[in-house]
Design a protein around this motif. Structure first.
Motif, PDB file in Angstrom:
ATOM      1  N   ASN A  30       0.952 -10.028   6.117  1.00  0.00           N
ATOM      2  CA  ASN A  30       2.292  -9.928   6.685  1.00  0.00           C
ATOM      3  C   ASN A  30       2.369  -8.630   7.458  1.00  0.00           C
ATOM      4  O   ASN A  30       2.266  -7.558   6.881  1.00  0.00           O
ATOM      5  CB  ASN A  30       3.329  -9.955   5.560  1.00  0.00           C
ATOM      6  CG  ASN A  30       4.753  -9.926   6.081  1.00  0.00           C
ATOM      7  OD1 ASN A  30       4.981  -9.782   7.280  1.00  0.00           O
ATOM      8  ND2 ASN A  30       5.703 -10.062   5.178  1.00  0.00           N
ATOM      9  N   ASP A  31       2.541  -8.706   8.785  1.00  0.00           N
ATOM     10  CA  ASP A  31       2.422  -7.502   9.590  1.00  0.00           C
ATOM     11  C   ASP A  31       3.729  -6.721   9.726  1.00  0.00           C
ATOM     12  O   ASP A  31       3.814  -5.773  10.492  1.00  0.00           O
ATOM     13  CB  ASP A  31       1.855  -7.823  10.981  1.00  0.00           C
ATOM     14  CG  ASP A  31       2.781  -8.754  11.775  1.00  0.00           C
ATOM     15  OD1 ASP A  31       3.848  -9.124  11.255  1.00  0.00           O
ATOM     16  OD2 ASP A  31       2.407  -9.087  12.918  1.00  0.00           O
ATOM     17  N   GLU A  32       4.757  -7.080   8.940  1.00  0.00           N
ATOM     18  CA  GLU A  32       5.964  -6.276   8.960  1.00  0.00           C
ATOM     19  C   GLU A  32       5.716  -4.980   8.198  1.00  0.00           C
ATOM     20  O   GLU A  32       4.819  -4.884   7.377  1.00  0.00           O
ATOM     21  CB  GLU A  32       7.137  -7.044   8.332  1.00  0.00           C
ATOM     22  CG  GLU A  32       6.955  -7.325   6.852  1.00  0.00           C
ATOM     23  CD  GLU A  32       8.173  -8.021   6.255  1.00  0.00           C
ATOM     24  OE1 GLU A  32       9.278  -7.812   6.774  1.00  0.00           O
ATOM     25  OE2 GLU A  32       8.007  -8.769   5.284  1.00  0.00           O
ATOM     26  N   ALA A  33       6.506  -3.943   8.481  1.00  0.00           N
ATOM     27  CA  ALA A  33       6.353  -2.673   7.784  1.00  0.00           C
ATOM     28  C   ALA A  33       6.656  -2.878   6.302  1.00  0.00           C
ATOM     29  O   ALA A  33       7.734  -3.327   5.926  1.00  0.00           O
ATOM     30  CB  ALA A  33       7.308  -1.642   8.377  1.00  0.00           C
ATOM     31  N   VAL A  34       5.682  -2.589   5.440  1.00  0.00           N
ATOM     32  CA  VAL A  34       5.820  -2.794   4.007  1.00  0.00           C
ATOM     33  C   VAL A  34       6.289  -1.488   3.387  1.00  0.00           C
ATOM     34  O   VAL A  34       5.481  -0.634   3.021  1.00  0.00           O
ATOM     35  CB  VAL A  34       4.480  -3.262   3.391  1.00  0.00           C
ATOM     36  CG1 VAL A  34       4.657  -3.572   1.919  1.00  0.00           C
ATOM     37  CG2 VAL A  34       3.946  -4.471   4.131  1.00  0.00           C
ATOM     38  N   VAL A  35       7.602  -1.295   3.286  1.00  0.00           N
ATOM     39  CA  VAL A  35       8.157  -0.049   2.754  1.00  0.00           C
ATOM     40  C   VAL A  35       8.093  -0.080   1.237  1.00  0.00           C
ATOM     41  O   VAL A  35       8.571  -1.019   0.605  1.00  0.00           O
ATOM     42  CB  VAL A  35       9.606   0.160   3.232  1.00  0.00           C
ATOM     43  CG1 VAL A  35      10.180   1.435   2.635  1.00  0.00           C
ATOM     44  CG2 VAL A  35       9.664   0.216   4.751  1.00  0.00           C
ATOM     45  N   LEU A  36       7.487   0.943   0.646  1.00  0.00           N
ATOM     46  CA  LEU A  36       7.336   1.025  -0.803  1.00  0.00           C
ATOM     47  C   LEU A  36       8.101   2.196  -1.405  1.00  0.00           C
ATOM     48  O   LEU A  36       8.107   2.364  -2.622  1.00  0.00           O
ATOM     49  CB  LEU A  36       5.854   1.132  -1.172  1.00  0.00           C
ATOM     50  CG  LEU A  36       4.991  -0.076  -0.786  1.00  0.00           C
ATOM     51  CD1 LEU A  36       3.536   0.186  -1.130  1.00  0.00           C
ATOM     52  CD2 LEU A  36       5.472  -1.336  -1.471  1.00  0.00           C
ATOM     53  N   GLY A  37       8.745   3.005  -0.591  1.00  0.00           N
ATOM     54  CA  GLY A  37       9.529   4.118  -1.097  1.00  0.00           C
ATOM     55  C   GLY A  37      10.142   4.904   0.034  1.00  0.00           C
ATOM     56  O   GLY A  37       9.659   4.880   1.169  1.00  0.00           O
ATOM     57  N   ARG A  38      11.226   5.604  -0.272  1.00  0.00           N
ATOM     58  CA  ARG A  38      11.907   6.370   0.768  1.00  0.00           C
ATOM     59  C   ARG A  38      12.645   7.546   0.135  1.00  0.00           C
ATOM     60  O   ARG A  38      13.350   7.391  -0.852  1.00  0.00           O
ATOM     61  CB  ARG A  38      12.894   5.485   1.523  1.00  0.00           C
ATOM     62  CG  ARG A  38      13.590   6.165   2.684  1.00  0.00           C
ATOM     63  CD  ARG A  38      14.583   5.226   3.365  1.00  0.00           C
ATOM     64  NE  ARG A  38      13.917   4.108   4.040  1.00  0.00           N
ATOM     65  CZ  ARG A  38      14.047   2.838   3.668  1.00  0.00           C
ATOM     66  NH1 ARG A  38      14.803   2.513   2.622  1.00  0.00           N
ATOM     67  NH2 ARG A  38      13.416   1.881   4.349  1.00  0.00           N
ATOM     68  N   ILE A  39      12.451   8.737   0.684  1.00  0.00           N
ATOM     69  CA  ILE A  39      13.210   9.928   0.301  1.00  0.00           C
ATOM     70  C   ILE A  39      13.613  10.632   1.586  1.00  0.00           C
ATOM     71  O   ILE A  39      12.773  11.198   2.283  1.00  0.00           O
ATOM     72  CB  ILE A  39      12.403  10.894  -0.593  1.00  0.00           C
ATOM     73  CG1 ILE A  39      11.951  10.204  -1.881  1.00  0.00           C
ATOM     74  CG2 ILE A  39      13.232  12.126  -0.941  1.00  0.00           C
ATOM     75  CD1 ILE A  39      11.088  11.088  -2.777  1.00  0.00           C
ATOM     76  N   GLY A  40      14.904  10.596   1.926  1.00  0.00           N
ATOM     77  CA  GLY A  40      15.369  11.195   3.166  1.00  0.00           C
ATOM     78  C   GLY A  40      14.687  10.550   4.360  1.00  0.00           C
ATOM     79  O   GLY A  40      14.640   9.327   4.488  1.00  0.00           O
ATOM     80  N   ALA A  41      14.125  11.384   5.241  1.00  0.00           N
ATOM     81  CA  ALA A  41      13.443  10.872   6.433  1.00  0.00           C
ATOM     82  C   ALA A  41      12.018  10.435   6.145  1.00  0.00           C
ATOM     83  O   ALA A  41      11.356   9.856   7.011  1.00  0.00           O
ATOM     84  CB  ALA A  41      13.444  11.945   7.522  1.00  0.00           C
ATOM     85  N   LEU A  42      11.520  10.698   4.943  1.00  0.00           N
ATOM     86  CA  LEU A  42      10.146  10.316   4.601  1.00  0.00           C
ATOM     87  C   LEU A  42      10.116   8.905   4.023  1.00  0.00           C
ATOM     88  O   LEU A  42      10.946   8.545   3.182  1.00  0.00           O
ATOM     89  CB  LEU A  42       9.554  11.297   3.582  1.00  0.00           C
ATOM     90  CG  LEU A  42       9.390  12.751   4.021  1.00  0.00           C
ATOM     91  CD1 LEU A  42       8.770  13.568   2.902  1.00  0.00           C
ATOM     92  CD2 LEU A  42       8.543  12.859   5.287  1.00  0.00           C
ATOM     93  N   GLU A  43       9.166   8.116   4.489  1.00  0.00           N
ATOM     94  CA  GLU A  43       8.949   6.766   3.974  1.00  0.00           C
ATOM     95  C   GLU A  43       7.491   6.615   3.590  1.00  0.00           C
ATOM     96  O   GLU A  43       6.606   7.217   4.201  1.00  0.00           O
ATOM     97  CB  GLU A  43       9.283   5.704   5.029  1.00  0.00           C
ATOM     98  CG  GLU A  43      10.747   5.487   5.273  1.00  0.00           C
ATOM     99  CD  GLU A  43      11.007   4.326   6.212  1.00  0.00           C
ATOM    100  OE1 GLU A  43      12.198   4.027   6.439  1.00  0.00           O
ATOM    101  OE2 GLU A  43      10.026   3.721   6.723  1.00  0.00           O
ATOM    102  N   VAL A  44       7.237   5.787   2.590  1.00  0.00           N
ATOM    103  CA  VAL A  44       5.870   5.452   2.225  1.00  0.00           C
ATOM    104  C   VAL A  44       5.717   3.945   2.340  1.00  0.00           C
ATOM    105  O   VAL A  44       6.565   3.173   1.885  1.00  0.00           O
ATOM    106  CB  VAL A  44       5.505   5.952   0.807  1.00  0.00           C
ATOM    107  CG1 VAL A  44       6.384   5.331  -0.265  1.00  0.00           C
ATOM    108  CG2 VAL A  44       4.039   5.706   0.504  1.00  0.00           C
ATOM    109  N   ARG A  45       4.672   3.517   3.022  1.00  0.00           N
ATOM    110  CA  ARG A  45       4.413   2.098   3.200  1.00  0.00           C
ATOM    111  C   ARG A  45       2.929   1.887   3.469  1.00  0.00           C
ATOM    112  O   ARG A  45       2.173   2.840   3.656  1.00  0.00           O
ATOM    113  CB  ARG A  45       5.264   1.520   4.328  1.00  0.00           C
ATOM    114  CG  ARG A  45       5.190   2.219   5.669  1.00  0.00           C
ATOM    115  CD  ARG A  45       6.183   1.594   6.648  1.00  0.00           C
ATOM    116  NE  ARG A  45       6.088   2.149   7.991  1.00  0.00           N
ATOM    117  CZ  ARG A  45       6.860   3.108   8.451  1.00  0.00           C
ATOM    118  NH1 ARG A  45       7.805   3.633   7.675  1.00  0.00           N
ATOM    119  NH2 ARG A  45       6.717   3.550   9.691  1.00  0.00           N
TER     120      ARG A  45
END
Length: 297
Positions: A30-45
């Motif tokens: 699945n080529d959508e952005a796989v967001v696994l966490g977010r703190i403020g402007a920082l995202e992990v995916r």
């Protein structure tokens, strides 16, 4: 991976290979952005493009080689990318600073490489099998889902508690998504003389060794003893203070340490093996990180 303490030295494991030797990564279907966490402007995916994987390899090169002094293969130096064959089959957990006004793949400020046991079985085993008898762990636990974590690094100006907590959020969400039973990998002391880390290694040997049912031993030709000081000579407080942040973070979560250290001459480190069954993770840390991570499972 530094899970709770303030800064990351950037290395969990490593080998030197040319980026030309690495195949193109197998990216999520699945080529959508796989967001696994977010703190403020920082995202992990998870990485979903070749550009993102190559940007992560460039970050690894800057941290491991330029900053930490690892010895680069000539082709790796020419490309200025830390790459090996495992990049093609692993998932790449990436931290992005979305406040940066640049292409998405240039927003990457942290990375972690994840390899599940099903991926390893199809593509020649785990990376850390070059140092430790990981194969025996997999054979003894055929019904468990294993996850190898490695190649952890964070850009210097982002080495804060917030960034590493976000990496852990992402790793925990990934574990939940794939029903992982145990995490493992190598963590490092800087330098290739184990005696220089006698206090820390001896503390780990005497206080944190894996139970027999989980133990993993260094390969015979790479085995270095960790039992370098008598137990009564170990100052536990001083030992913990001297410990690399990654290792302290794992210990706080309930990790155990395998049998024997390994000297990695190419990366200039002395490695220990980390074993973290999910069932051993302290409930207070699951509550602390899980509340946010569960939103992204």
């Amino acid at each position: 991976m530094t899970l709770l303490s303030g800064t990351s030295q950037g290395i969990i494991d490593g080998t030197i290979m040319s980026g030309l030797e690495a195949q193109k990564p197998i990216l999520p279907a699945n080529d959508e952005a796989v967001v696994l966490g977010r703190i403020g402007a920082l995202e992990v995916r998870l990485a979903t493009s070749q550009d993102e994987v190559e940007a992560a390899q460039e970050l690894r090169y800057r941290v491991f080689y330029d900053e930490m002094g690892a010895h680069a293969h000539s082709m790796a130096a020419a490309e200025r990318r830390d790459a090996d064959r495992f990049d093609a089959v692993c998932d790449h957990l990436l931290v992005y600073d979305t406040a940066l006004t640049c292409p998405q793949h240039r927003q990457i400020v942290g990375t972690y490489r994840l390899m599940r046991s099903d991926q390893a079985a199809k593509h020649g085993g785990f990376y850390s099998a070059d140092e430790y008898d990981v194969h025996q762990l997999a054979l003894s636990r055929p019904n468990l889902r294993l996850l190898e974590l490695g190649r952890s690094c964070v850009q210097a100006e982002y080495r804060s508690k917030r960034t590493v907590e976000l990496l852990w959020q992402g790793a925990w969400a990934y574990c939940r998504r794939h029903a992982i039973d145990v995490m493992f990998g190598c963590a490092s002391f800087h330098g290739t003389i184990p005696a220089a880390h006698a206090l820390g290694l001896s503390f780990l040997y005497n206080n944190c060794r894996a139970t027999p049912d989980w133990d993993v031993r260094a390969l015979p030709h790479r085995y270095q003893t960790m039992d370098l000081m008598p137990r009564e000579a170990i100052n536990n407080k001083a030992a913990l203070f001297s410990m690399p942040p990654m290792i302290k973070g794992y210990l706080r979560l309930g990790a155990m340490i395998g049998d024997g250290a390994v000297v990695d001459e190419a990366f200039g480190t002395t490695d220990v093996f980390i074993i973290l069954p999910i069932e051993r993770i302290s409930s207070r840390y699951i509550s602390y990180y899980g509340a946010d991570a569960n939103r992204f499972v």
